[in-house]
Design a protein around this motif. Structure first.
Motif, PDB file in Angstrom:
ATOM      1  N   ASP A 415      13.829  13.578   3.839  1.00 45.81           N
ATOM      2  CA  ASP A 415      13.965  14.834   3.325  1.00 45.81           C
ATOM      3  C   ASP A 415      12.590  15.334   3.140  1.00 45.81           C
ATOM      4  OD1 ASP A 415      16.425  15.183   3.974  1.00 45.81           O
ATOM      5  OD2 ASP A 415      17.379  14.970   2.017  1.00 45.81           O
ATOM      6  N   LEU A 416      11.843  14.529   2.318  1.00 41.21           N
ATOM      7  CA  LEU A 416      10.403  14.884   1.993  1.00 41.21           C
ATOM      8  C   LEU A 416       9.176  14.605   2.861  1.00 41.21           C
ATOM      9  CD1 LEU A 416      10.816  13.885  -1.856  1.00 41.21           C
ATOM     10  CD2 LEU A 416      11.212  16.072  -1.104  1.00 41.21           C
ATOM     11  N   VAL A 417       9.335  13.614   3.507  1.00 43.42           N
ATOM     12  CA  VAL A 417       8.305  13.205   4.284  1.00 43.42           C
ATOM     13  C   VAL A 417       6.958  12.937   3.607  1.00 43.42           C
ATOM     14  CG1 VAL A 417       6.923  13.540   6.717  1.00 43.42           C
ATOM     15  CG2 VAL A 417       9.038  14.777   6.246  1.00 43.42           C
ATOM     16  N   ASP A 418       6.956  12.284   2.381  1.00 41.79           N
ATOM     17  CA  ASP A 418       6.044  12.186   1.492  1.00 41.79           C
ATOM     18  C   ASP A 418       5.298  10.969   2.037  1.00 41.79           C
ATOM     19  OD1 ASP A 418       4.237  11.580  -0.630  1.00 41.79           O
ATOM     20  OD2 ASP A 418       5.843  11.897  -2.309  1.00 41.79           O
ATOM     21  N   LEU A 419       3.950  11.198   2.221  1.00 37.71           N
ATOM     22  CA  LEU A 419       3.115  10.322   2.900  1.00 37.71           C
ATOM     23  C   LEU A 419       2.170   9.488   1.940  1.00 37.71           C
ATOM     24  CD1 LEU A 419       2.052  12.272   6.243  1.00 37.71           C
ATOM     25  CD2 LEU A 419       3.994  10.729   6.036  1.00 37.71           C
ATOM     26  N   THR A 420       2.061   9.783   0.843  1.00 37.76           N
ATOM     27  CA  THR A 420       1.452   9.279  -0.325  1.00 37.76           C
ATOM     28  C   THR A 420       1.361   7.770  -0.219  1.00 37.76           C
ATOM     29  OG1 THR A 420       1.823  11.454  -1.786  1.00 37.76           O
ATOM     30  CG2 THR A 420       0.885   9.422  -2.679  1.00 37.76           C
ATOM     31  N   PRO A 421       0.224   7.191   0.168  1.00 35.90           N
ATOM     32  CA  PRO A 421       0.286   5.635   0.124  1.00 35.90           C
ATOM     33  C   PRO A 421       0.924   5.112  -0.796  1.00 35.90           C
ATOM     34  CG  PRO A 421      -1.661   6.353   0.998  1.00 35.90           C
ATOM     35  CD  PRO A 421      -0.980   7.632   0.544  1.00 35.90           C
ATOM     36  N   ALA A 422       0.844   5.375  -2.191  1.00 39.27           N
ATOM     37  CA  ALA A 422       1.210   4.517  -3.267  1.00 39.27           C
ATOM     38  C   ALA A 422       2.538   4.580  -3.546  1.00 39.27           C
ATOM     39  CB  ALA A 422       0.788   5.227  -4.649  1.00 39.27           C
ATOM     40  N   ARG A 423       3.393   5.634  -2.722  1.00 38.25           N
ATOM     41  CA  ARG A 423       5.038   5.499  -2.636  1.00 38.25           C
ATOM     42  C   ARG A 423       5.625   4.655  -1.703  1.00 38.25           C
ATOM     43  NH1 ARG A 423       7.099   9.629  -5.668  1.00 38.25           N
ATOM     44  NH2 ARG A 423       5.589  11.536  -5.985  1.00 38.25           N
ATOM     45  N   HIS A 424       4.606   4.081  -1.043  1.00 33.03           N
ATOM     46  CA  HIS A 424       5.061   3.090   0.221  1.00 33.03           C
ATOM     47  C   HIS A 424       4.487   1.683  -0.055  1.00 33.03           C
ATOM     48  CE1 HIS A 424       6.861   6.620   2.153  1.00 33.03           C
ATOM     49  NE2 HIS A 424       5.899   7.155   1.729  1.00 33.03           N
ATOM     50  N   ILE A 425       3.628   1.505  -0.614  1.00 37.02           N
ATOM     51  CA  ILE A 425       2.706   0.144  -0.795  1.00 37.02           C
ATOM     52  C   ILE A 425       3.313  -0.379  -1.802  1.00 37.02           C
ATOM     53  CG2 ILE A 425       0.653  -0.893  -0.773  1.00 37.02           C
ATOM     54  CD1 ILE A 425      -0.522   1.159   0.617  1.00 37.02           C
ATOM     55  N   PRO A 426       4.026  -1.706  -1.756  1.00 31.98           N
ATOM     56  CA  PRO A 426       4.737  -2.475  -2.707  1.00 31.98           C
ATOM     57  C   PRO A 426       3.521  -2.902  -3.590  1.00 31.98           C
ATOM     58  CG  PRO A 426       4.758  -3.735  -0.751  1.00 31.98           C
ATOM     59  CD  PRO A 426       4.410  -2.315  -0.323  1.00 31.98           C
ATOM     60  N   SER A 427       3.654  -2.749  -5.016  1.00 34.31           N
ATOM     61  CA  SER A 427       2.799  -3.409  -5.928  1.00 34.31           C
ATOM     62  C   SER A 427       3.632  -4.087  -6.949  1.00 34.31           C
ATOM     63  CB  SER A 427       1.772  -2.415  -6.460  1.00 34.31           C
ATOM     64  OG  SER A 427       2.606  -1.306  -7.114  1.00 34.31           O
TER      65      SER A 427
END
Length: 665
Positions: A415-427
């Motif tokens: 629904d958001l199509v949030d492409l911010t890398p920090a939201r998808h790269i596990p840490s």
């Protein structure tokens, strides 16, 4: 009449700005101001030079280049001055007709005479040195109006574009070229590689277009070489130059947050293949313009604010770009990479539909790169551009190094199509045993120090002396020569960096330091130049720093010199044979003293430091009180440190609890 500021007088005289302020205060015959404001007065250059010679204040012969710039500023017009600088560069390069259009201001007699004099001076001082100085001074003067892409970022963008492109791009375009930093980086790279190329640039500011042409011409990138340049003045979104002619590479740092970009009049534009950009999303208009200009196999690399990757208004266009395979990669940069330095910008890598994927990348989708921590905090913290470049190039080639992830489109199309890398790269942020014990160690150290300080301070009691203490104001101390007051100055935002500092670089303060906040700092070379020309206020050890705004008033003794002070700060430099700095700082920050010295003439009330009062004590008595002030500062520091260590412990224990990893040691 040519007017100069205090900083320019310091540069002409070869001294620091503080010295000029002292001359103005101590010499009754110092030339009076002829304009400006109380905080930034201006003086007649001829009167200043006459006074400097009469008082024997010129340490060296006046540098002709330092004498030249005040005459440019005397023109009093940003566009006229910029156009004159551009004409100097174009004339020195032999390309005087390039980019000189009817849109540029016409030179009057004074400006024409100044142009001729600049060219004659360049014969002895060197053409490149003369042009670079004039351009640098113009950019620093208008730093808030003209955004310049820093050279490391420009080179990174060109490197990424070249890595993605299947062949050397014969045509490179920057549709918002500004002062030409990106075209300059691309031209140098292609020339050094022995390729033939064309550079196309457009901007709606004719002065910036002329300056771009001058910079390219001074580097030999416009004619008589392997490359050529075509620069156009105009609004790219409303009237793109050479519309319909495909290019091989687009590199661009477009303007952001512009609401008047043509939303209504361009509603049916053919470039909006992936959706009409909302009025609040001008950056997505630039993205689609760049993609529409690409030839098959071309590549576009744009630097955009991080909000473009997540704002709700742009989610449909982001989804369409991802679904079509146009967005190839998104790279999150560390804060401090480019203006505005307070946020970490994003680089978008785009290719037209149907472009082949890298051979090493078997799966379609978007590669997300988190390079926000690409600086060695333990070694000082300047952005490690080599590491950022290596990480970004490996990512766009499909190698997916650490800090990167390649996701199929379906995983991003929510629904958001949030492409911010920090939201998808596990840490992994869960505390380890070592982290936890280190936090407890800091907590215990602050607790012990706090107890020691509290024990010493609790032994103090009010004195029974009934005799009133004689007081003296800071203004009277200044007049007596017991201290000097140095005002902070406007900082060169284009070179201020954010993050941990390297050894030798200097902290920048714009107000009281915030515990745990990122440092602002300036490179050592900039500090040295600022001290020489008087454009920076740099502290020394045992200076007293004062934050003068009432809402953030604070006083402390300098312990990390050198520090560069912004315009809301003062430095009090005391004579140690008369005043103890710790005693003075304790008196200045006393709440009752501050209430008397406050001014409330506007919404931004300030503290008039010169009205603050200090007891008249002997130096021995001052030092006794100064030691008490040291203990009080240590008490406050440890109290704050205990609070921060306790908060960190609470967060770490909470993470362990949430992860189900809580156990007894």
């Amino acid at each position: 009449m040519i007017s100069v500021t205090l900083a320019e007088i310091a540069r002409i005289a070869g001294v620091g700005r503080a010295a000029v302020s002292n001359w103005r205060r101590r010499y009754a015959n110092f030339p009076p101001p002829v304009g400006g404001t109380d905080t930034s007065p201006q003086f007649a250059l001829e009167h200043v030079e006459e006074w400097l010679r009469r008082e024997n204040k010129l340490k060296t012969a006046v540098n002709p280049l330092d004498r030249l710039w005040p005459e440019y500023e005397s023109l009093g017009d940003r566009d006229l001055t910029g156009a004159l600088v551009a004409r100097v560069g174009l004339a020195l390069s032999g390309s005087a007709a390039l980019a000189i259009t009817d849109d540029l201001p016409v030179l009057d007699h004074h400006a024409t005479e100044l142009l001729d004099r600049s060219l004659r001076l360049a014969e002895s001082e060197g053409g490149a040195r003369t042009f670079d100085l004039l351009l640098d001074r113009w950019l620093r003067t208008h730093v808030r109006q003209v955004a310049v892409t820093p050279q490391p970022l420009a080179e990174l963008m060109v490197t990424v574009a070249m890595a993605v492109s299947s062949a050397a791009p014969p045509i490179v375009q920057d549709p918002a070229c500004g002062t030409g930093a990106l075209l300059l980086a691309a031209g140098r790279r292609l020339r050094d590689a022995g390729h033939r190329f064309e550079l196309w640039g457009q901007d709606d500011d004719p002065v910036l277009v002329a300056l771009s042409a001058a910079r390219l011409a001074m580097q030999g990138l416009t004619e008589n070489g392997p490359g050529s340049a075509v620069l156009t003045t105009g609004d790219t979104l409303r009237a793109p130059a050479r519309h319909g002619t495909a290019v091989d590479m687009v590199i661009c740092n477009p303007p952001s947050n512009e609401r008047d970009w043509g939303h209504a009049e361009l509603a049916t534009d053919a470039r909006w293949v992936y959706g009409q950009p909302p009025r609040t999303e001008p950056e997505l208009a630039w993205v689609q313009h760049a993609v529409s200009a690409l030839a098959p196999g071309g590549v576009a690399v744009l630097v955009l604010p991080p909000a473009v990757a997540a704002r709700r208004a742009g989610r449909r266009i982001r989804a369409a770009l991802v679904r079509a395979g146009v967005l190839q990669a998104l790279i999150a940069l560390p804060p401090g990479a480019a203006p505005p330095y307070g946020v970490g910008l994003h680089i978008w890598v785009l290719r037209p539909e149907g472009a082949p994927a890298p051979a090493d990348d078997p799966s379609p989708g978007v590669t997300l790169v988190d390079a926000t921590h690409a600086y060695p905090a333990a070694e000082g913290g300047e952005i490690d551009w080599a590491s950022v470049t290596q990480q970004a190039v490996n990512a766009v080639l499909g190698k997916v190094p650490q800090g990167c992830v390649s996701l199929p489109a379906v995983e991003l199309l929510d629904d958001l199509v949030d492409l911010t890398p920090a939201r998808h790269i596990p840490s992994s942020t869960t505390a380890t045993l070592v982290d936890l014990r280190r936090s407890w160690g800091r907590f215990d150290r602050h607790m012990q120090s706090l107890q020691d300080a509290a024990g010493a301070l609790s032994a103090l009691a009010p004195s029974d002396d009934a005799d009133p203490t004689r007081l003296i104001t800071v203004a009277e101390l200044e007049q007596a020569g017991a201290l000097d007051i140095l005002s902070g100055q406007t900082l060169p935002e284009a070179v201020v960096r954010r993050g941990q500092r390297r050894t030798g670089d200097a902290l920048v303060l714009t107000g009281p330091p915030l515990p745990g906040g990122p440092d602002l700092w300036l490179p050592a070379t900039v500090i040295e130049q600022g001290v020489r020309d008087g454009t920076l206020t740099v502290t020394a050890s045992q200076d007293i720093i004062v934050s003068t705004l009432a809402r953030s008033f604070d006083v402390w003794v300098e312990s990390e010199a050198p520090t560069v002070l912004g315009p809301q700060l003062l430095a009090l430099r005391v004579n140690p044979e008369v005043l103890d700095p710790w005693f003075l700082s304790g008196c200045l920050r006393a709440p009752a003293n501050v209430r008397r010295a406050g001014t409330h003439a506007s919404t931004t009330s300030r503290i008039d430091v010169r009205r603050l009062r200090v007891p008249r004590f002997s130096l021995e008595e001052q030092r006794r009180y100064g030691e008490i002030q040291r203990m009080l500062c240590a008490f406050e520091r440890d109290l704050l440190g205990l609070q921060m260590a306790g908060s960190e412990l609470g967060r770490s224990l909470g993470d362990l609890l949430a992860a189900g990893r809580m156990a007894r040691d």
